[in-house]
Motif scaffolding. Structure first.
Motif, PDB file in Angstrom:
ATOM      1  N   ASP A  52       0.828  -1.210   0.000  1.00  0.00           N
ATOM      2  CA  ASP A  52       0.000   0.000   0.000  1.00  0.00           C
ATOM      3  C   ASP A  52       0.863   1.261   0.000  1.00  0.00           C
ATOM      4  OD1 ASP A  52      -2.337  -1.470  -0.040  1.00  0.00           O
ATOM      5  OD2 ASP A  52      -2.606  -1.433   2.137  1.00  0.00           O
ATOM      6  N   SER A  53       1.957   1.229   0.742  1.00  0.00           N
ATOM      7  CA  SER A  53       2.855   2.378   0.787  1.00  0.00           C
ATOM      8  C   SER A  53       3.477   2.640  -0.577  1.00  0.00           C
ATOM      9  CB  SER A  53       3.954   2.153   1.827  1.00  0.00           C
ATOM     10  OG  SER A  53       4.874   3.221   1.825  1.00  0.00           O
ATOM     11  N   LYS A  55       2.257   1.734  -3.525  1.00  0.00           N
ATOM     12  CA  LYS A  55       1.195   2.199  -4.421  1.00  0.00           C
ATOM     13  C   LYS A  55       0.861   3.664  -4.163  1.00  0.00           C
ATOM     14  CE  LYS A  55      -0.950  -2.368  -4.903  1.00  0.00           C
ATOM     15  NZ  LYS A  55      -2.103  -3.237  -4.499  1.00  0.00           N
ATOM     16  N   SER A  56       0.819   4.050  -2.894  1.00  0.00           N
ATOM     17  CA  SER A  56       0.528   5.442  -2.543  1.00  0.00           C
ATOM     18  C   SER A  56       1.627   6.376  -3.044  1.00  0.00           C
ATOM     19  CB  SER A  56       0.370   5.586  -1.025  1.00  0.00           C
ATOM     20  OG  SER A  56      -0.763   4.891  -0.562  1.00  0.00           O
ATOM     21  N   ALA A  57       2.881   5.927  -2.925  1.00  0.00           N
ATOM     22  CA  ALA A  57       4.003   6.732  -3.410  1.00  0.00           C
ATOM     23  C   ALA A  57       3.919   6.916  -4.918  1.00  0.00           C
ATOM     24  CB  ALA A  57       5.328   6.065  -3.026  1.00  0.00           C
ATOM     25  N   ARG A  58       3.540   5.844  -5.614  1.00  0.00           N
ATOM     26  CA  ARG A  58       3.385   5.943  -7.080  1.00  0.00           C
ATOM     27  C   ARG A  58       2.298   6.956  -7.439  1.00  0.00           C
ATOM     28  NH1 ARG A  58       2.149   7.185 -11.184  1.00  0.00           N
ATOM     29  NH2 ARG A  58       2.052   6.076 -13.187  1.00  0.00           N
ATOM     30  N   ILE A  59       1.193   6.925  -6.731  1.00  0.00           N
ATOM     31  CA  ILE A  59       0.100   7.873  -6.985  1.00  0.00           C
ATOM     32  C   ILE A  59       0.555   9.299  -6.697  1.00  0.00           C
ATOM     33  CG2 ILE A  59      -2.171   8.627  -6.197  1.00  0.00           C
ATOM     34  CD1 ILE A  59      -2.817   5.640  -5.708  1.00  0.00           C
ATOM     35  N   GLU A  60       1.254   9.483  -5.586  1.00  0.00           N
ATOM     36  CA  GLU A  60       1.686  10.821  -5.174  1.00  0.00           C
ATOM     37  C   GLU A  60       2.670  11.417  -6.182  1.00  0.00           C
ATOM     38  OE1 GLU A  60       1.524  14.155  -2.808  1.00  0.00           O
ATOM     39  OE2 GLU A  60       0.294  12.329  -2.741  1.00  0.00           O
TER      40      GLU A  60
END
Length: 245
Positions: free
Chosen positions: A64-65, A67-72
C-alpha cells in the motif's frame, strides 16, 4: 529537469546520493519509510540551497505504501528518469549459516529483494516515458560468489549467511531486468557503494558517504554509451569498476 526517486534516502548513502544529484540539477523525490525523518532530511538539503527536493513516504516492504508513493509522484510528474533502489537492511548479527533463523532471512529479503521488485514494478511505466531511463540497484561486492570463494580476497573471512544472499539475489534480478529491457534506452546496473562507514555497519567501514554517493550518482547519470546489466564496484576495481558475480 530530470527526476529521480531514491528509496531509503533520509540518511547515510541515500541522503548523500540525493545531495549530489541535486547539485547536478536533478529533482529528487526523497523516499523515507519514516515521514518525520524524511522531512528532517529535506529541511537539511533545502538549508544548503538545494531546493528541488520533496519527501515521499515510502516503505518498500508495504504494498500500500508503494502504491501510494506511485500515486503521489504521478500527481507531480508523468516522467521518472531515474530510480535508485537504495533502501536496505543488514538483518542484525550474527548470521551463521546453521543458526540464522528463517524469520531473519524473510525480514532481510523483504526489504533487499522484494522491496526492489515492488518499487521497480510500480514505477516502470513512468520510467518508460523517459528518454534516458536509469535504474541503479545498490548492491555490495560482499555478495560476490566468486570473491567469497577466493581465500586471497581481503574480506574472505567476513562471512554472513543472510545479507549477502539477499544482495546476490538482487544481482540476479538486476541481470534479468536489464535483459528484459535490452532493446530500450534503459540502463540497469547493480552498484556497490563500497565498504562505507555508516550506521549500517556500526561505522566500521573505511570509505566515506561522499565517495559512496559519487559512485551511485555516476551510474544514475550515465549517457547512452554507459554500461547496462553490470555489477560494478569501483572499490574492488578502481580502473574498470568490474566486479565478479
Amino acid at each position: 529537469m530530470r527526476t529521480v526517486l531514491i528509496t531509503g534516502a533520509n540518511k547515510s548513502i541515500g541522503f548523500e546520493t540525493a545531495r549530489q544529484l541535486l547539485q547536478n540539477g536533478y529533482y529528487v523525490f526523497l523516499g523515507s519509510r519514516n515521514l518525520e525523518n524524511g522531512l528532517t532530511a529535506v529541511e537539511k538539503l533545502k538549508a544548503d540551497g538545494l531546493i528541488h527536493v520533496e519527501i515521499i513516504q515510502l516503505d518498500v516492504t508495504n504494498d500500500d505504501s508503494v502504491k501510494s508513493a506511485r500515486i503521489e509522484i504521478g500527481k507531480k510528474t508523468e516522467i521518472l528518469d531515474v530510480l535508485i533502489n537504495n533502501a536496505g537492511i543488514n538483518g542484525g548479527w550474527p548470521q551463521a549459516a546453521l543458526e540464522a533463523s528463517i524469520d531473519q532471512f524473510k525480514l532481510v529479503f523483504e526489504t533487499n529483494l522484494y522491496g526492489v521488485v515492488r518499487v521497480t514494478q510500480a514505477f516502470i511505466d513512468m520510467l518508460h516515458k523517459s528518454s534516458q531511463p536509469r535504474i541503479v540497484n545498490v548492491s555490495s561486492s560482499g555478495c560476490s560468489l566468486t570473491l567469497h570463494c577466493d581465500p586471497t580476497w581481503k574480506y574472505y573471512t567476513h562471512k554472513a549467511a543472510v545479507y549477502p544472499a539477499s544482495k546476490a539475489a538482487l544481482n540476479m534480478y538486476t541481470i534479468n531486468l536489464a535483459y528484459e529491457l535490452r532493446d530500450t534506452p534503459f540502463k540497469v546496473n547493480a552498484v556497490c557503494p563500497g565498504f562505507v562507514a555508516t550506521d549500517f555497519n556500526g561505522h566500521r567501514g573505511t570509505g566515506t558517504v561522499q565517495e559512496a554517493g559519487t559512485r551511485i550518482a555516476k551510474y544514475a547519470m550515465i549517457d547512452e554509451n554507459g554500461p547496462t546489466g553490470k555489477f560494478i564496484s569501483e572499490e574492488h576495481n578502481p580502473e574498470t569498476g568490474d566486479c565478479p558475480w
